[in-house]
Write a protein that holds these residues in place. Structure first.
Motif, short mmCIF file in Angstrom:
data_model
loop_
_atom_site.label_atom_id
_atom_site.label_comp_id
_atom_site.label_asym_id
_atom_site.label_seq_id
_atom_site.Cartn_x
_atom_site.Cartn_y
_atom_site.Cartn_z
N ARG A 4 96.01 37.74 -2.86
CA ARG A 4 96.85 38.93 -3.03
C ARG A 4 98.11 38.59 -3.83
O ARG A 4 98.47 39.30 -4.77
CB ARG A 4 97.24 39.46 -1.64
N ASP A 5 98.78 37.47 -3.44
CA ASP A 5 100.03 37.08 -4.11
C ASP A 5 99.82 36.84 -5.61
O ASP A 5 100.63 37.25 -6.43
CB ASP A 5 100.61 35.81 -3.48
N VAL A 6 98.72 36.16 -5.94
CA VAL A 6 98.46 35.86 -7.36
C VAL A 6 98.12 37.15 -8.12
O VAL A 6 98.58 37.36 -9.24
CB VAL A 6 97.34 34.81 -7.53
N LEU A 7 97.32 38.02 -7.51
CA LEU A 7 97.01 39.30 -8.17
C LEU A 7 98.29 40.09 -8.44
O LEU A 7 98.47 40.64 -9.52
CB LEU A 7 96.06 40.13 -7.29
N PRO A 28 87.96 41.29 -1.66
CA PRO A 28 88.07 42.69 -1.19
C PRO A 28 89.31 42.94 -0.32
O PRO A 28 90.03 43.92 -0.53
CB PRO A 28 86.77 42.91 -0.40
N GLN A 29 89.58 42.03 0.62
CA GLN A 29 90.75 42.20 1.50
C GLN A 29 92.05 42.12 0.69
O GLN A 29 93.01 42.84 0.96
CB GLN A 29 90.78 41.14 2.61
N ALA A 30 92.08 41.22 -0.31
CA ALA A 30 93.28 41.06 -1.14
C ALA A 30 93.56 42.35 -1.93
O ALA A 30 94.71 42.80 -2.01
CB ALA A 30 93.11 39.88 -2.08
N PHE A 31 92.51 42.94 -2.50
CA PHE A 31 92.69 44.20 -3.23
C PHE A 31 93.13 45.32 -2.29
O PHE A 31 93.94 46.17 -2.65
CB PHE A 31 91.40 44.60 -3.96
N ALA A 32 92.59 45.31 -1.05
CA ALA A 32 92.98 46.32 -0.06
C ALA A 32 94.47 46.20 0.26
O ALA A 32 95.18 47.20 0.40
CB ALA A 32 92.15 46.15 1.21
N MET A 33 94.96 44.95 0.35
CA MET A 33 96.39 44.71 0.60
C MET A 33 97.25 45.27 -0.54
O MET A 33 98.33 45.81 -0.31
CB MET A 33 96.67 43.22 0.78
N LEU A 34 96.76 45.12 -1.78
CA LEU A 34 97.49 45.68 -2.93
C LEU A 34 97.56 47.20 -2.83
O LEU A 34 98.63 47.79 -3.03
CB LEU A 34 96.80 45.31 -4.26
N ARG A 35 96.43 47.80 -2.49
CA ARG A 35 96.39 49.27 -2.38
C ARG A 35 97.37 49.75 -1.30
O ARG A 35 98.09 50.73 -1.51
CB ARG A 35 94.98 49.75 -2.06
N ASP A 36 97.38 49.04 -0.17
CA ASP A 36 98.28 49.42 0.93
C ASP A 36 99.74 49.41 0.49
O ASP A 36 100.56 50.17 1.00
CB ASP A 36 98.12 48.46 2.13
N ARG A 37 100.07 48.51 -0.44
CA ARG A 37 101.46 48.38 -0.90
C ARG A 37 101.71 49.10 -2.23
O ARG A 37 102.77 48.94 -2.83
CB ARG A 37 101.81 46.88 -1.06
N HIS A 38 100.69 49.83 -2.71
CA HIS A 38 100.79 50.56 -3.99
C HIS A 38 101.17 49.60 -5.14
O HIS A 38 102.00 49.92 -5.99
CB HIS A 38 101.80 51.72 -3.89
#
Length: 467
Positions: free
Chosen positions: A151-154, A39-49
């Motif tokens: 996050r990096d791998v996603l 969940p936190q990793a996906f949130a980081m993706l959203r924050d960075r679009h």
């Protein structure tokens, strides 16, 4: 170029480039995600679009916080329900394959990927879970990673990693009856220590490993991380191919023949150069149980808890802490120690062969009075297969609870927790302080067969007495 290990070959094939830090940017072939570290990793993706770069290379399931008694939604645990909803939403948004409860494919992430043929030789695999080393049993290089790396791998399908040295660990000869893969890996960690593998990949080899099934090899590789190694692997062979053939994601037809040819080519060369080689004799390994607060504090079930003088000086402080926490006195037997809870399951020992072996010892016996004993299959498929063989009935007749698939009382992120300073006989992989959900709960690691022996006698027992 010969003289290369499987690790060297797979690393070279997946190297994208060298980073300014000196680390390798490594392409990751398969990314496994679950509800706790994503969940936190996906949130980081959203924050960075950012989007998930290769959603087809990511597979999701739920395992850590899933209740194994009542799985009705919404979950009673509000936080668990939030994590579930977060993963469901993210997988839908990014079009990621998701095995939810009731799909028939849900289960512990390190059980479902191998059983579906997602895990294959020569791959690089990452997952936000320390026991990702399990997949090395197939001749893959598999890393447990943290949330920022998820996050990096996603986002990039790559990881920044420093290349490891390779230690070959050979186990040769035949294991005695009552001695299992779990005993082998506990013996290795006991000997080399929990920090012995720091900076290394472990290549497990030798005639003992060659004779093992894939599920036994997975048990060995699963606990490579507990010996300090970043990953552990076994070279692929006919046992690997027989296991994989016909599984959902395994290559088919002509592709299968090509795959096997390639898989054979990535095996360590006969003259491969290793940074270190350690050898063990299978005949010297006994049923092993941990007595302390690290997986390295292990002993043969018929030995005495070691005196301080027998322990290397660098480990004595941890030993003193373990005596106190575990309420054990040095120089006393572990055999005969009263147990309160007996748990069979986890990504180490929750597969069908583990349950079959445990059921052999449970059949016709009864769980001792005052002992809570339960069996948690590693996946919905394992549960279904076990029930088709009647294993659930054997366990229930003996007084074990038969549960739904999940991580359960390995990490105790659900309702399966020790109470107070209860002592648990567990087939899982970690005996850290508070690991099984109680701040002063105590854990003894052992094989599933040994867990059954403890359950029926109410005390730590040498399973060889039940043979």
């Amino acid at each position: 170029m010969s003289e290369r290990t499987l690790f060297d070959k797979v690393w070279a094939l997946h190297t994208v480039g060298t980073l300014p830090s000196g680390q390798t940017q490594l392409f990751i072939g398969l990314h496994l995600i679950h509800e706790v570290t994503s969940p936190q990793a996906f949130a980081m993706l959203r924050d960075r679009h950012l989007k998930v770069l290769y959603p087809e290379r990511t597979v999701a399931t739920v395992d850590h916080i899933v209740p194994t008694d009542n799985q009705a939604r919404p979950f009673v645990d509000v936080l668990a329900e939030e994590m579930m909803q977060s993963l469901e939403k993210s997988c839908k948004e990014h079009q990621i394959r998701f095995y939810n409860i009731g799909s028939g494919n849900q289960g512990i992430v390190h059980v479902i990927a191998p059983e579906q043929g997602l895990t294959q030789p020569g791959m690089t695999i990452a997952c936000g879970d320390s026991h990702t080393s399990t997949h090395g049993a197939f001749g893959a290089i598999a890393f447990g990673i943290g949330t920022s790396q998820v996050r990096d791998v996603l986002a990039s399908q790559t990881l920044a990693l420093g290349k490891l040295k390779v230690r070959r660990i050979e186990v040769n000869g035949q294991l005695a009856p009552g001695v299992y893969a779990k005993d082998v890996v506990l013996h290795i960690i006991r000997t080399l220590g929990v920090k012995g593998g720091v900076g290394y990949a472990y290549e497990f080899a030798g005639t003992t490993l060659e004779a093992m099934s894939m599920e036994e090899r997975m048990t060995i590789c699963n606990m490579a991380i507990e010996g300090g190694a970043r990953c552990g692997y076994v070279n692929p062979d006919q046992v690997t191919y027989d296991y994989l053939q016909g599984r959902d994601f395994a290559p088919k037809g002509e592709d299968w023949e090509k795959a096997v040819t390639w898989w054979n080519s990535i095996r360590s060369d006969a003259d491969a150069v290793y940074d270190d080689v350690v050898k063990f004799e299978a005949s010297e390994i006994a049923p092993t149980v941990t007595w302390g607060i690290t997986p390295g504090q292990g002993m043969a079930v018929n030995e005495l808890i070691p005196d301080l003088e027998e322990i290397p000086e660098s480990d004595r402080d941890v030993a003193k802490e373990a005596y106190q926490y575990m309420e054990f006195a040095p120089g006393t037997p572990i055999q005969g120690t009263k147990v309160d809870v007996c748990f069979i399951g986890s990504c180490t020992n929750g597969r069908l062969s583990d349950l079959r072996e445990a059921a052999k010892f449970a059949q016709g016996r009864k769980v001792a009075n005052g002992v809570k004993a339960f069996v948690v299959p590693g996946s919905e498929r394992v549960k279904q297969q076990a029930e088709a063989e009647g294993l659930d009935k054997i366990f229930e007749a003996a007084g074990f609870e038969w549960r739904e698939a999940g991580c359960s009382m390995c990490l105790a992120m659900n309702s399966d927790k020790l109470q107070g300073n209860q002592l648990s006989a567990s087939s899982s992989n970690r005996n850290f302080k508070g690991r099984q959900g109680s701040a002063n709960g105590r854990t003894l690691l052992m094989s599933p067969a040994m867990v059954v022996a403890a359950a029926v006698n109410g005390v730590v027992t040498d399973v060889r007495e039940l043979l």
